[in-house]
Motif scaffolding. Structure first.
Motif, PDB file in Angstrom:
ATOM      1  N   LEU A 165     -22.824 -24.886   5.711  1.00 22.21           N
ATOM      2  CA  LEU A 165     -23.506 -24.069   6.716  1.00 22.21           C
ATOM      3  C   LEU A 165     -25.000 -24.404   6.682  1.00 22.21           C
ATOM      4  CD1 LEU A 165     -22.971 -21.713   8.746  1.00 22.21           C
ATOM      5  CD2 LEU A 165     -23.886 -20.210   6.998  1.00 22.21           C
ATOM      6  N   HIS A 166     -25.542 -24.851   7.805  1.00 20.83           N
ATOM      7  CA  HIS A 166     -26.949 -25.274   7.827  1.00 20.83           C
ATOM      8  C   HIS A 166     -27.909 -24.120   8.098  1.00 20.83           C
ATOM      9  CE1 HIS A 166     -26.350 -29.703   7.626  1.00 20.83           C
ATOM     10  NE2 HIS A 166     -25.130 -29.321   7.940  1.00 20.83           N
ATOM     11  N   ILE A 167     -27.403 -22.976   8.457  1.00 20.92           N
ATOM     12  CA  ILE A 167     -28.280 -21.833   8.758  1.00 20.92           C
ATOM     13  C   ILE A 167     -28.065 -20.767   7.671  1.00 20.92           C
ATOM     14  CG2 ILE A 167     -28.188 -22.365  11.225  1.00 20.92           C
ATOM     15  CD1 ILE A 167     -26.287 -19.986  11.602  1.00 20.92           C
ATOM     16  N   SER A 351     -39.911 -33.766  22.761  1.00 19.34           N
ATOM     17  CA  SER A 351     -39.586 -34.390  21.489  1.00 19.34           C
ATOM     18  C   SER A 351     -40.387 -35.682  21.385  1.00 19.34           C
ATOM     19  CB  SER A 351     -38.083 -34.680  21.479  1.00 19.34           C
ATOM     20  OG  SER A 351     -37.774 -35.454  20.370  1.00 19.34           O
ATOM     21  N   LEU A 352     -40.921 -35.964  20.196  1.00 20.57           N
ATOM     22  CA  LEU A 352     -41.714 -37.184  20.025  1.00 20.57           C
ATOM     23  C   LEU A 352     -40.867 -38.264  19.375  1.00 20.57           C
ATOM     24  CD1 LEU A 352     -44.960 -35.627  18.465  1.00 20.57           C
ATOM     25  CD2 LEU A 352     -44.480 -36.109  20.872  1.00 20.57           C
ATOM     26  N   PRO A 353     -41.157 -39.529  19.674  1.00 18.64           N
ATOM     27  CA  PRO A 353     -40.450 -40.580  18.927  1.00 18.64           C
ATOM     28  C   PRO A 353     -40.895 -40.551  17.460  1.00 18.64           C
ATOM     29  CG  PRO A 353     -42.068 -41.515  20.446  1.00 18.64           C
ATOM     30  CD  PRO A 353     -42.071 -40.044  20.674  1.00 18.64           C
ATOM     31  N   ARG A 373     -37.090 -16.763   9.996  1.00 20.18           N
ATOM     32  CA  ARG A 373     -35.887 -17.079   9.198  1.00 20.18           C
ATOM     33  C   ARG A 373     -35.575 -18.529   9.435  1.00 20.18           C
ATOM     34  NH1 ARG A 373     -33.768 -13.189   5.569  1.00 20.18           N
ATOM     35  NH2 ARG A 373     -34.742 -11.354   6.459  1.00 20.18           N
ATOM     36  N   ASP A 374     -35.210 -19.244   8.414  1.00 19.36           N
ATOM     37  CA  ASP A 374     -34.849 -20.645   8.575  1.00 19.36           C
ATOM     38  C   ASP A 374     -33.923 -21.015   7.428  1.00 19.36           C
ATOM     39  OD1 ASP A 374     -34.909 -23.160   9.676  1.00 19.36           O
ATOM     40  OD2 ASP A 374     -37.092 -23.303   9.725  1.00 19.36           O
ATOM     41  N   GLY A 375     -32.781 -21.622   7.766  1.00 18.73           N
ATOM     42  CA  GLY A 375     -31.823 -21.992   6.726  1.00 18.73           C
ATOM     43  C   GLY A 375     -32.494 -22.797   5.635  1.00 18.73           C
ATOM     44  N   MET A 376     -33.193 -23.851   6.032  1.00 19.88           N
ATOM     45  CA  MET A 376     -33.908 -24.686   5.062  1.00 19.88           C
ATOM     46  C   MET A 376     -35.305 -24.981   5.574  1.00 19.88           C
ATOM     47  SD  MET A 376     -34.403 -26.493   2.412  1.00 19.88           S
ATOM     48  CE  MET A 376     -32.912 -26.341   1.491  1.00 19.88           C
ATOM     49  N   ASN A 377     -35.464 -25.775   6.605  1.00 21.23           N
ATOM     50  CA  ASN A 377     -36.665 -26.335   7.224  1.00 21.23           C
ATOM     51  C   ASN A 377     -37.014 -27.677   6.598  1.00 21.23           C
ATOM     52  OD1 ASN A 377     -39.472 -27.035   8.002  1.00 21.23           O
ATOM     53  ND2 ASN A 377     -39.203 -25.168   9.197  1.00 21.23           N
ATOM     54  N   LEU A 378     -36.618 -28.713   7.312  1.00 21.10           N
ATOM     55  CA  LEU A 378     -36.816 -30.079   6.825  1.00 21.10           C
ATOM     56  C   LEU A 378     -38.207 -30.609   7.158  1.00 21.10           C
ATOM     57  CD1 LEU A 378     -33.337 -31.598   7.725  1.00 21.10           C
ATOM     58  CD2 LEU A 378     -34.104 -30.691   5.538  1.00 21.10           C
ATOM     59  N   VAL A 379     -38.838 -30.041   8.215  1.00 27.14           N
ATOM     60  CA  VAL A 379     -40.164 -30.521   8.592  1.00 27.14           C
ATOM     61  C   VAL A 379     -41.139 -30.374   7.417  1.00 27.14           C
ATOM     62  CG1 VAL A 379     -42.129 -30.064  10.115  1.00 27.14           C
ATOM     63  CG2 VAL A 379     -39.825 -30.138  11.058  1.00 27.14           C
ATOM     64  N   LYS A 381     -40.535 -30.558   4.285  1.00 22.99           N
ATOM     65  CA  LYS A 381     -40.274 -31.592   3.291  1.00 22.99           C
ATOM     66  C   LYS A 381     -40.767 -32.957   3.791  1.00 22.99           C
ATOM     67  CE  LYS A 381     -36.421 -29.288   1.039  1.00 22.99           C
ATOM     68  NZ  LYS A 381     -35.047 -29.376   0.544  1.00 22.99           N
ATOM     69  N   GLU A 382     -40.529 -33.209   5.080  1.00 19.77           N
ATOM     70  CA  GLU A 382     -40.946 -34.501   5.653  1.00 19.77           C
ATOM     71  C   GLU A 382     -42.470 -34.638   5.615  1.00 19.77           C
ATOM     72  OE1 GLU A 382     -37.163 -34.496   8.784  1.00 19.77           O
ATOM     73  OE2 GLU A 382     -39.183 -34.205   9.546  1.00 19.77           O
ATOM     74  N   TYR A 383     -43.166 -33.542   5.884  1.00 16.72           N
ATOM     75  CA  TYR A 383     -44.639 -33.577   5.877  1.00 16.72           C
ATOM     76  C   TYR A 383     -45.155 -33.978   4.492  1.00 16.72           C
ATOM     77  CZ  TYR A 383     -49.461 -31.964   6.048  1.00 16.72           C
ATOM     78  OH  TYR A 383     -50.824 -31.909   5.963  1.00 16.72           O
TER      79      TYR A 383
END
Ligand code: GDG
Length: 731
Positions: A165-167, A351-353, A373-379, A381-383
């Protein structure tokens, strides 16, 4: 090579029809990368919706689409515009999404969209049936497909099925609002392993399973429908390599140069990147930025907030309203603070490339991520990963409501509902010295480099394998057909048979009120048939008091053992006491148990001749668990050096004289050794004493999960009743 069938709402490629031609857009989602970077080579076959409504396709173009997808190891599930409206935009995104993110006022509980959800899950199940080959691992993703595990299980009972479950998984208080909560839980429990981003979500899941379905977890395992299901946390990581090495890509370098050219005044950038979604807290962020400019006007013209809002679900009302609100808010703030040569907020609704997104991550001094609320938030981590390759590192401001916050505790963590906290965090971030930024970021970067999306996928799949091994071991304790035939032969051949049968949890299931567990007609019939065979001797061996056993089973031609062996009643005679034991200890234990009754609504004390039992089956399960631990600890410390023991059973704490046990009682019948067929069945710790005194050749059965001295395992009373009926039929 091992094959993984990955099932998600969307395929990793989307089809678009342009001027009669099909074009494919590849998504670089985390999941595809995770599976591609597994250390053990696997073949992945994907099942999902290709992103185009089936009514927009002619039969020929659909055939072409299917053919092309097949070449990419993808099998489509075709959805009509109605399916998309009712199942995807409707039930998935207007019921489950808001509910699981604690936006219950946004939820629509609508029978038509629920039926569409069932229908589309069924269509996915059919697609799995067409593609599944024995030995495949099935991995299902996300909230759109929560009924699918159970649906697949009915077709392939032995399949290895994982669900992630991603959320967030919400607390019971939220889930209980859903009219179809039971169906959703049952659907999920068809999997062998259910994964969440955070342990808190797993905890909520266990609590809902316990309250709604009445099944307790034990060390992360739930016994359900004759199987063991595991649930656990697997925090999803990112493709660290890709983000931490992106400056080596010429496209990214070029995008950075373009941004430098566009920013001649060297303004300090704060970025905000999300799908446009009400859970992401974007308006709060803008309002806090507004407040920040008021509180610290010296930052005016020196900072710029770059907001990237990626279009998402733009046919759902709340998303349309949110977009309008953001545009108004941005306009107001820009109008109020902006100057001819400075616009405080750059708002991009698209959306950006990848290269532009990476360049923004590199250029921004602060990432402002404030979901409600956010299941994880990958942004987030990417930052951080992107920043690891540059000298002047940025600062992450992260909401405590994102799953990622538990792994990224060195970030500036804020409560997204507090404007004041965000304002202060912005100032802290902008003022943070370079050494401090580096020190904090490198701790987080090390963690992200270790726990990548590849590790996440392999950990999940490894855990799925582990639970499959446990299930196989359990299956070994299950009776094979061969063992069953041998048992029936031994029964038929035997001339003097002995049966020890525990009562509660063995011959009959558990009830909230112990008084309700009286034998039903079918049970009386089974015992009657078994005991009327002159070759059979039946002993009902129970922890119940003798009055109850007399009332319920007194008219049958069986031996009775009450209070775990303190009292016996041979067939045709009256009750006798095996041994008279001291009971003065009860005066000391009773007041303690009474205190726990007062503090635990629904609990009560049962008094038997040689034992006191505190029952909590009718109580709130979480409170009951807590009180059981407390009471057991209190009683154990009170009773050391006494001739009494404290035992924890299924929703009970029992204190009784030691020396009395079912083993000693069973010995009375076993002593003569004249039986050539011995059978015993029981479900809890008190039955282990009985199993341990049985002769080697005896047939012993433990009901339910858990370690046992019994030779075989049965799932519950129904399976035992079926077996006993077969004996009766032979008789
Ligand atoms: C769900 C859960 C959970 C964003 N803008 C652009 C772009 N992105 C990429 C990011 C990131 C992904 O999209 C967004 O992932 P998030 O995790 O932040 O959020 P959700 O989309 O809501 O995802 C979430 C996630 O599932 C995984 O389990 O973390 O909690 O809600 O990878 O890079 N990518 C490009 N251009 C953009 O403009 N190329």
């Amino acid at each position: 090579m091992h094959r993984i069938l990955t099932i998600s709402n969307r395929l990793p490629v989307s089809a678009i029809e342009k001027d009669g031609h099909l074009e494919f857009v590849k998504s670089v989602g985390g999941l595809a990368t995770g599976l591609a970077s597994l250390t053990t080579p696997v073949k992945t076959h994907w099942i999902g919706w290709p992103g185009i409504a089936s009514d927009d396709l002619t039969p020929e173009s659909q055939a072409r689409l299917d053919h092309q997808l097949d070449k990419m190891a993808c099998s489509p599930v075709h959805l009509s515009s109605r399916d998309i409206q009712e199942y995807y935009l409707g039930f998935s995104n207007e019921t489950i999404w808001p509910l699981f993110h604690y936006f219950n006022l946004y939820c629509r509980f609508d029978q038509v969209s629920w039926e569409a959800y069932v229908r589309v899950n069924q269509a996915f199940s059919e697609a799995v049936c067409r593609n599944y080959e024995p030995g495949d691992t099935i991995w299902i993703h996300d909230y759109q497909l929560m009924l699918l595990p159970e649906m697949i299980r009915t077709h392939f009972p032995e399949a290895s099925i994982g669900f992630f479950l991603h959320i967030p998984f919400p607390s019971f208080e939220l889930l209980r609002l859903l009219p179809w909560r039971e169906e959703i839980l049952r659907g999920l429990l068809g999997a062998d392993l259910i994964g969440f981003h955070e342990y808190d979500y797993a905890r909520h899941f266990f609590s809902s399973v316990s309250r709604i379905l009445g099944h307790e977890q034990h060390l992360g395992h739930i016994a359900f429908n004759n199987r063991i299901v595991r649930a656990d946390a697997f925090p999803m990581g990112i493709n660290y390599e890709r983000f931490s090495q992106c400056l080596k890509m010429p496209d990214v370098q070029a995008a950075v140069n373009t941004l430098d050219r566009q920013n001649p005044y060297e303004r300090r950038w704060i970025i905000s990147v999300d799908r446009l979604d009400y859970t992401k807290g974007i308006p709060n962020r803008l309002e806090a930025f507004d407040a920040f400019l008021r509180a610290y006007p010296e930052y005016k013209r020196k900072v710029k907030l770059v907001v990237v809002a990626v279009p998402s679900r733009d046919e759902v009302d709340q998303y349309i309203e949110l977009r309008e609100r953001l545009e108004l808010l941005t306009g107001r703030i820009n109008g109020e603070h902006g100057t001819i040569d400075w616009t405080p907020i750059a708002y991009l609704y698209r959306s950006l490339p990848f290269d532009e997104l990476a360049a923004l991550y590199l250029k921004a001094e602060v990432a402002l991520i404030t979901p409600l609320r956010d299941g994880m938030n990958l942004v987030a981590k990417e930052y951080l990963a992107t920043n690891s390759q540059i000298k002047k590192q940025g600062v992450l401001i992260l909401s405590e409501m994102a799953g990622a916050a538990s792994e990224l505790s060195e970030a500036v963590v804020i409560n997204p509902s507090s404007k004041d906290e965000i304002v202060k965090a912005l100032r802290t971030a902008l003022e943070m010295p370079q050494e401090e930024r580096k020190r904090k970021n490198s701790l987080m970067q090390d963690r992200l480099a270790r726990y990548t999306v590849g590790r996440w996928a392999s950990d999940f799949l490894h855990s799925l394998q582990e639970i499959n091994v446990i299930q196989k071991e359990m299956a070994m304790k299950k009776m094979t057909q061969e063992a069953k035939t041998q048992l029936m032969k031994a029964y038929t051949k035997a001339r003097k048979r002995l049966f020890f049968l525990d009562y509660d949890g063995t011959l009959i299931g558990f009830f909230p009120d112990p008084e309700s567990a009286s034998p039903d007609e079918r049970l009386v019939e089974i015992i009657d048939q078994l005991s009327s065979d002159p070759k059979n001797e039946v002993v009902i061996i129970s922890g119940r008091d003798k009055q109850t056993l007399t009332r319920w089973l007194g008219n049958l031609d069986v031996n009775l053992v009450a209070e775990h062996g303190a009292f016996l009643r041979h067939r045709g005679s009256g009750w006798m006491v095996r041994e008279t034991l001291p009971t003065a200890w009860k005066d000391m234990i009773q007041p303690v148990m009474a205190r726990y009754v007062d503090r635990t609504p629904g609990s009560f004390v049962e008094e038997k001749s040689y034992s006191l039992v505190w029952h909590c089956r009718r109580c709130d399960p979480d409170l009951a668990r807590l009180r059981m631990h407390e009471l057991r600890d209190a009683l154990v410390s009170m009773t050391t050096n006494m001739e009494i023991g404290v035992f924890e059973g299924s929703k009970i704490i029992e204190v009784k004289n030691i020396g009395i046990n079912k083993g000693a009682a069973a010995d009375i019948w076993l002593g003569g050794r004249q039986h050539d067929f011995v059978f015993a069945a029981g479900d809890d710790y008190t039955d282990e004493d009985m199993f341990s005194v049985l002769p080697d050749k005896a047939y012993s059965f433990k009901l339910g999960q858990g370690a046992s001295k019994a030779k075989y395992q049965l799932m519950g009373p129904d399976s035992l009743r079926a077996l006993l009926s077969e004996f009766a039929a032979v008789s």
